[in-house]
Motif scaffolding. Structure first.
Motif, mmCIF file in Angstrom:
data_model
loop_
_atom_site.group_PDB
_atom_site.id
_atom_site.type_symbol
_atom_site.label_atom_id
_atom_site.label_comp_id
_atom_site.label_asym_id
_atom_site.label_seq_id
_atom_site.Cartn_x
_atom_site.Cartn_y
_atom_site.Cartn_z
ATOM 1 N N ALA A 77 -1.342 -31.246 33.158
ATOM 2 C CA ALA A 77 -1.074 -29.826 32.910
ATOM 3 C C ALA A 77 -1.650 -29.453 31.560
ATOM 4 N N ARG A 125 -10.244 -27.426 30.895
ATOM 5 C CA ARG A 125 -9.913 -27.616 32.316
ATOM 6 C C ARG A 125 -11.167 -27.655 33.176
ATOM 7 N N VAL A 169 4.025 -23.319 32.045
ATOM 8 C CA VAL A 169 2.770 -23.310 32.798
ATOM 9 C C VAL A 169 2.634 -21.954 33.484
ATOM 10 N N GLU A 187 -3.446 -24.157 36.151
ATOM 11 C CA GLU A 187 -3.266 -24.949 34.928
ATOM 12 C C GLU A 187 -2.850 -26.395 35.205
ATOM 13 N N VAL A 188 -2.820 -26.772 36.486
ATOM 14 C CA VAL A 188 -2.504 -28.177 36.806
ATOM 15 C C VAL A 188 -3.578 -28.738 37.724
ATOM 16 N N TYR A 242 2.412 -25.689 23.878
ATOM 17 C CA TYR A 242 1.704 -25.906 25.154
ATOM 18 C C TYR A 242 0.188 -25.722 25.010
ATOM 19 N N SER A 244 -0.515 -32.641 29.073
ATOM 20 C CA SER A 244 0.588 -33.474 29.569
ATOM 21 C C SER A 244 0.097 -34.266 30.766
ATOM 22 N N TYR A 280 -0.711 -36.152 37.894
ATOM 23 C CA TYR A 280 -1.218 -34.798 37.634
ATOM 24 C C TYR A 280 -1.262 -34.533 36.141
ATOM 25 N N LEU A 296 7.351 -28.417 36.594
ATOM 26 C CA LEU A 296 7.049 -28.409 35.154
ATOM 27 C C LEU A 296 7.848 -27.319 34.439
ATOM 28 N N VAL A 331 3.927 -26.943 39.543
ATOM 29 C CA VAL A 331 4.174 -25.862 38.571
ATOM 30 C C VAL A 331 5.678 -25.586 38.476
#
Ligand SMILES: Cc1ncc(COP(=O)(O)O)c(C=O)c1O
Length: 394
Positions: free
Chosen positions: A244, A251, A82, A87-88, A220, A225, A242, A74, A71
């Motif tokens: 995002a 998710r 983020v 969110e990852v 976003y 990503s 990973y 990013l 995070v």
């Protein structure tokens, strides 16, 4: 998936890899693997993880410390807003990230616009999820970028997403900030997802800039990503990547696909990732400087040794030379397919022991080209160039 998987092609790169095993003392310029080894920060962190018995099940989406580091990276490096570690999620490398994404995002028959030429597993992953990859050309004359009007005209009522990959495999093209902003705008107007494969985010030359689409204001929410540590930290065999994304329901699906394909990514490797992100980033910069020198060495050698058979400008990113083959070049025998790309690959492998990938394997727009990876060490590159000179002048 059963029989359906029979119709999903294997990457041609694998066919070449198998051919190369039969070659004695080969020059392995075919695979997208670097000759560097993972930095000490990664190795030490993995040793420590073994000594501390980190050999048990983990949280499905990743070790919290690693997620927090991702995070922070990013936000600060990619400028993607983020919100937090929810969110990852950590994957078994970029290819696994794309696989679970396609499984989670696509309905049967959904179209995804992909660049032509393009890294074949992208198409394979879309097809595995019963989606339809729709190619849109990248133009050599534009530095292997899109004609944006052409990209817009490729959208149909079935289009679900645009997949972009910058810096780009196989051409080394890098999209500009204006390109990325225009593509984000197109996705917003046509209500599309944007899949951004940023595998080569750190491999940039001549001062080129990498722009993460998720950093463009308002982007976003519709961008997914996809990242990997394979290229930036020479961790290709360790398998760590990973994703995002902001959308909570997508998710949740991804989390299921991640769980059912991996349960969790290997614990020791995740600790290696913590070492990579926590440690000095000097190795990444050093590696990029060295790659630029290898690129220049390789292109100078091609000009000097290849008898004018190949042409093309050095790439601004990634580590591939995607070269146009002189259309008047003819081998002793043409392959049945009539592909000059395949003829050249077979010629260089048989006569020069040089691994390379036919451009046609990356899409119809790649026919007439050949890809070499210049991330191999200097001695291997030099050996390949000298062998090429002998093969061509024989
Ligand atoms: C464009 C692109 N995306 C993603 C990947 C995924 O790499 P990995 O699965 O090793 O993380 C690669 C590897 O070659 C690539 O070229």
């Amino acid at each position: 998936m059963g029989h359906f998987l029979d119709a999903v092609p294997f990457s041609g790169i694998i066919r070449i890899r198998d051919m190369m095993y039969a070659v004695k003392d080969p020059f392995r310029l075919d695979q997208g693997d670097v000759s560097f080894d993972a930095p000490d920060t990664v190795k030490r962190a993995m040793h420590r993880a073994i000594d501390e018995n980190h050999s048990h099940y983990l949280q499905t989406t990743g070790v919290p410390r690693l997620l927090n580091l991702i995070v922070a990276k990013l936000r600060s490096i990619n400028q993607i807003p983020v919100d937090g570690p929810d969110e990852v999620m950590v994957t078994n490398g970029g290819i696994h990230g794309l696989y679970i994404l396609c499984q989670s995002l696509l309905e049967s028959g959904d179209e995804v616009i992909v660049p032509d030429p393009e890294w074949p597993p992208c198409m394979g992953n879309i097809r595995s999820a019963r989606g339809v990859p729709v190619p849109c050309r990248l133009h050599e004359s534009l530095g292997w970028r899109y004609d944006l009007a052409e990209l817009a005209s490729t959208i149909t009522p079935r289009t679900k997403a645009i997949y972009i990959n910058s810096p780009h495999n196989p051409t080394g093209g890098v999209l500009t900030r204006d390109d990325v902003t225009a593509i984000v705008q197109l996705c917003r107007e046509r209500n599309l997802w944007l899949i951004s494969d940023e595998a080569y985010e750190d491999v940039l030359f001549d001062g080129a800039e990498h722009v993460s689409p998720g950093s463009i204001p308002g982007a976003y929410e519709r961008t997914i990503s996809v990242f990997t540590l394979s290229k930036s930290y020479a961790m290709t065999g360790l398998r760590l990547g990973y994703l995002a994304l902001a959308d909570a329901s997508l998710r949740e699906r991804l989390k299921k696909a991640l769980f059912y394909t991996a349960s969790n990514v290997s614990s020791v490797i995740q600790y290696g990732g913590i070492g990579a992100l926590e440690g000095s980033q000097e190795s990444v910069a050093e590696y990029c400087r060295e790659l630029q020198e290898r690129r220049d060495l390789f292109y100078a050698g091609i000009r000097e040794y290849a008898g004018g058979i190949f042409s093309g400008a050095p790439p601004k990113g990634a580590f591939y030379a995607f070269l146009k083959i002189d259309p008047s070049w003819r081998p002793e025998s043409m392959p049945e397919s009539g592909s000059i790309s395949w003829a050249m690959a077979e010629f260089l492998i048989a006569r020069g022991r040089i691994g390379c990938v036919p451009g046609i394997d990356f899409g119809l727009n790649g026919e007439g080209y050949i890809r070499f990876c210049f991330a191999r060490d200097r001695a291997e590159l030099q050996g390949a160039l000298e062998s090429m000179r002998s093969a061509i002048n024989r």
